[in-house]
Design a protein around this motif. Sequence first.
Motif, mmCIF file in Angstrom:
data_model
loop_
_atom_site.group_PDB
_atom_site.id
_atom_site.type_symbol
_atom_site.label_atom_id
_atom_site.label_comp_id
_atom_site.label_asym_id
_atom_site.label_seq_id
_atom_site.Cartn_x
_atom_site.Cartn_y
_atom_site.Cartn_z
ATOM 1 N N THR A 196 0.826 -1.216 0.000
ATOM 2 C CA THR A 196 0.000 0.000 0.000
ATOM 3 C C THR A 196 0.858 1.263 0.000
ATOM 4 O O THR A 196 0.330 2.367 -0.069
ATOM 5 N N VAL B 133 6.230 2.859 -3.098
ATOM 6 C CA VAL B 133 6.986 1.940 -3.960
ATOM 7 C C VAL B 133 6.221 0.627 -4.144
ATOM 8 O O VAL B 133 6.149 0.084 -5.251
ATOM 9 N N ASP C 52 2.196 -8.661 9.500
ATOM 10 C CA ASP C 52 2.859 -7.611 10.286
ATOM 11 C C ASP C 52 4.327 -8.014 10.379
ATOM 12 O O ASP C 52 4.678 -8.963 11.094
ATOM 13 N N ILE C 53 5.176 -7.303 9.668
ATOM 14 C CA ILE C 53 6.578 -7.746 9.562
ATOM 15 C C ILE C 53 7.339 -7.591 10.877
ATOM 16 O O ILE C 53 8.445 -8.097 11.004
ATOM 17 N N ARG C 54 6.746 -6.931 11.879
ATOM 18 C CA ARG C 54 7.417 -6.830 13.184
ATOM 19 C C ARG C 54 7.291 -8.127 13.971
ATOM 20 O O ARG C 54 7.978 -8.324 14.963
ATOM 21 N N ALA D 249 8.126 -2.433 2.730
ATOM 22 C CA ALA D 249 7.497 -1.906 3.944
ATOM 23 C C ALA D 249 8.560 -1.226 4.794
ATOM 24 O O ALA D 249 9.704 -1.672 4.844
ATOM 25 N N ALA D 250 8.166 -0.145 5.444
ATOM 26 C CA ALA D 250 9.130 0.574 6.286
ATOM 27 C C ALA D 250 8.403 1.612 7.119
ATOM 28 O O ALA D 250 7.228 1.925 6.883
ATOM 29 N N THR E 198 8.623 5.417 7.561
ATOM 30 C CA THR E 198 9.245 6.441 6.710
ATOM 31 C C THR E 198 9.037 7.881 7.217
ATOM 32 O O THR E 198 9.348 8.822 6.491
ATOM 33 N N LEU F 16 14.594 -2.436 0.348
ATOM 34 C CA LEU F 16 14.764 -1.023 -0.005
ATOM 35 C C LEU F 16 15.359 -0.236 1.149
ATOM 36 O O LEU F 16 14.992 -0.447 2.310
ATOM 37 N N SER F 17 16.275 0.646 0.826
ATOM 38 C CA SER F 17 16.864 1.495 1.852
ATOM 39 C C SER F 17 16.989 2.928 1.329
ATOM 40 O O SER F 17 16.344 3.283 0.343
ATOM 41 N N ASP G 33 19.031 7.033 1.075
ATOM 42 C CA ASP G 33 20.164 7.971 1.057
ATOM 43 C C ASP G 33 20.481 8.491 2.459
ATOM 44 O O ASP G 33 21.585 8.944 2.718
ATOM 45 N N TYR H 73 15.783 7.892 11.827
ATOM 46 C CA TYR H 73 15.318 7.129 10.661
ATOM 47 C C TYR H 73 16.507 6.514 9.926
ATOM 48 O O TYR H 73 16.522 5.310 9.636
ATOM 49 N N LYS I 272 17.406 2.545 9.437
ATOM 50 C CA LYS I 272 17.521 1.930 8.094
ATOM 51 C C LYS I 272 18.898 1.288 7.916
ATOM 52 O O LYS I 272 19.011 0.220 7.323
ATOM 53 N N VAL J 135 17.352 4.233 -2.298
ATOM 54 C CA VAL J 135 16.689 5.226 -3.142
ATOM 55 C C VAL J 135 16.533 6.519 -2.348
ATOM 56 O O VAL J 135 16.769 6.543 -1.134
ATOM 57 N N TRP K 162 14.378 10.571 -1.915
ATOM 58 C CA TRP K 162 13.385 11.612 -2.253
ATOM 59 C C TRP K 162 12.248 11.037 -3.123
ATOM 60 O O TRP K 162 12.000 11.520 -4.236
HETATM 61 N N1 LIG Z 1 9.566 8.022 0.998
HETATM 62 C C1 LIG Z 1 10.801 8.420 0.710
HETATM 63 O O1 LIG Z 1 11.043 9.590 0.367
HETATM 64 C C2 LIG Z 1 11.944 7.449 0.761
HETATM 65 C C3 LIG Z 1 13.251 7.938 0.563
HETATM 66 C C4 LIG Z 1 14.315 7.047 0.596
HETATM 67 C C5 LIG Z 1 14.080 5.700 0.810
HETATM 68 N N2 LIG Z 1 12.808 5.255 1.019
HETATM 69 C C6 LIG Z 1 12.625 3.825 1.288
HETATM 70 O O2 LIG Z 1 11.843 3.272 0.237
HETATM 71 C C7 LIG Z 1 11.032 2.225 0.750
HETATM 72 C C8 LIG Z 1 9.587 2.443 0.375
HETATM 73 O O3 LIG Z 1 9.164 3.680 0.938
HETATM 74 P P1 LIG Z 1 7.705 4.278 0.638
HETATM 75 O O4 LIG Z 1 7.836 5.756 0.575
HETATM 76 O O5 LIG Z 1 7.073 3.525 -0.490
HETATM 77 O O6 LIG Z 1 6.963 3.893 2.020
HETATM 78 P P2 LIG Z 1 5.499 4.309 2.476
HETATM 79 O O7 LIG Z 1 4.729 4.909 1.359
HETATM 80 O O8 LIG Z 1 5.622 5.058 3.764
HETATM 81 O O9 LIG Z 1 4.827 2.883 2.787
HETATM 82 C C9 LIG Z 1 5.220 2.122 3.876
HETATM 83 C C10 LIG Z 1 4.572 0.756 3.763
HETATM 84 O O10 LIG Z 1 4.990 -0.030 4.899
HETATM 85 C C11 LIG Z 1 3.827 -0.718 5.354
HETATM 86 N N3 LIG Z 1 3.956 -1.084 6.762
HETATM 87 C C12 LIG Z 1 4.018 -0.252 7.825
HETATM 88 N N4 LIG Z 1 4.065 -0.971 8.965
HETATM 89 C C13 LIG Z 1 4.015 -2.280 8.601
HETATM 90 C C14 LIG Z 1 4.017 -3.503 9.324
HETATM 91 N N5 LIG Z 1 4.104 -3.518 10.665
HETATM 92 N N6 LIG Z 1 3.960 -4.661 8.618
HETATM 93 C C15 LIG Z 1 3.879 -4.652 7.276
HETATM 94 N N7 LIG Z 1 3.862 -3.527 6.543
HETATM 95 C C16 LIG Z 1 3.932 -2.350 7.203
HETATM 96 C C17 LIG Z 1 2.695 0.267 5.145
HETATM 97 O O11 LIG Z 1 1.476 -0.424 5.220
HETATM 98 P P3 LIG Z 1 0.134 0.334 5.776
HETATM 99 O O12 LIG Z 1 -0.307 1.233 4.647
HETATM 100 O O13 LIG Z 1 -0.834 -0.763 6.027
HETATM 101 O O14 LIG Z 1 0.555 1.088 6.997
HETATM 102 C C18 LIG Z 1 3.036 0.779 3.747
HETATM 103 O O15 LIG Z 1 2.565 -0.115 2.779
HETATM 104 C C19 LIG Z 1 11.310 2.174 2.258
HETATM 105 O O16 LIG Z 1 12.300 1.215 2.520
HETATM 106 C C20 LIG Z 1 11.860 3.551 2.562
HETATM 107 O O17 LIG Z 1 12.698 3.544 3.700
HETATM 108 C C21 LIG Z 1 11.732 6.087 0.981
#
Ligand SMILES: NC(=O)c1ccc[n+]([C@@H]2O[C@H](COP(=O)([O-])OP(=O)(O)OC[C@H]3O[C@@H](n4cnc5c(N)ncnc54)[C@H](OP(=O)(O)O)[C@@H]3O)[C@@H](O)[C@H]2O)c1
Length: 290
Positions: free
Chosen positions: A11, A14, A37-39, A60-61, A63, A100-101, A103, A126, A130, A149, A151
């Motif tokens: 959801t 990414v 629930d990945i925790r 999942a993360a 963020t 996924l991780s 910057d 954060y 990570k 990745v 921003w």
């Molecule tokens: N956003 C950025 O700007 C950014 C930048 C650099 C790297 N990244 C990395 O890129 C990756 C993807 O980021 P994103 O922006 O797509 O993340 P995101 O939109 O915040 O989505 C986080 C996802 O993690 C899920 N999640 C949260 N808690 C969970 C749990 N306990 N068990 C299973 N799933 C859970 C959420 O599900 P629910 O919707 O059900 O809560 C959601 O699907 C991450 O590794 C992040 O660290 C992101």
Amino acid sequence: MFRKILITGGTGQVGAALLATAPPRARLAAPSSQELDIRNPASVNHAFAKWRPDFLINAAAYTKVDRAEDEPELAFALNAEAPRHLAAACAAAKCPMLHLSTDYVFDGAKASPYVETDAPAPINTYGKSKLQGEREVASTLNAHLILRVSWVFSATGANFVKTMLGLAARDELSLVSDQRGTPTSAHSIALAVWRILGRWAKAPSYGVYHFASQPETTWHGFAAEIFAVASKLQGLKRTPRLRAVTSQGYPAAASRPLNSVLDDTRLQRAFGLSAADWRPELARIVQQLA
Ligand SMILES: NC(=O)c1ccc[n+]([C@@H]2O[C@H](COP(=O)([O-])OP(=O)(O)OC[C@H]3O[C@@H](n4cnc5c(N)ncnc54)[C@H](OP(=O)(O)O)[C@@H]3O)[C@@H](O)[C@H]2O)c1
């Protein structure tokens, strides 16, 4: 291609892009966070028994960069301990994992773009969570690929593009102009991931890789581009004045690296990818949100 791919975070920005761009032959399982629930190691083991994946993508993360300063336990549970549970389940099932991780594992003190061999030194909770997650994955599972990745933006979820468009009626906005980075669409990350998986089946490539778009900019520059595109494609009559401020003049709970630019030459060479440009992606998403 792998027979059954388990995707966590379906959801998220990414994760949703991965589901939307999956090759037609791919068989995917993308349980919700309620279902998996990945925790919780028992929940992870149950998911592996149920879906029997032969590849895992962990999108999942936790963020929320600023909020992580107030809830570090949650950030570490999701970004460090959960990847260890996932990697352990992968090791038991002989299932490779793409994790996924970010910057934000770097401190931003380097002048030029970061390569994979640069030493991480995160400056906020954060980033620390990570980096710990990367280390847990690498020490638990040999068959892993960590994709950093930066921003990230998309038409769904919380991100800078949607925040700026939501503030379009303001007279003036203050934007940080001394943090450099490369906006990257979730869609382009998803396409890169599918490319990696396509190649992986023939020649696995383990380790850390960077994925970034071109050209680098600042939050101020990114906002200027967002409003320019929105004026053109959404017909905005007026847009806010953008005031450039330094990081020091824009207090936030979490410190952020001044240089977040990732060099993705290694990924391009290994997987035959070419440099992506975030600007056409921005136009596509602004149009989608119109
Ligand atoms: N956003 C950025 O700007 C950014 C930048 C650099 C790297 N990244 C990395 O890129 C990756 C993807 O980021 P994103 O922006 O797509 O993340 P995101 O939109 O915040 O989505 C986080 C996802 O993690 C899920 N999640 C949260 N808690 C969970 C749990 N306990 N068990 C299973 N799933 C859970 C959420 O599900 P629910 O919707 O059900 O809560 C959601 O699907 C991450 O590794 C992040 O660290 C992101």
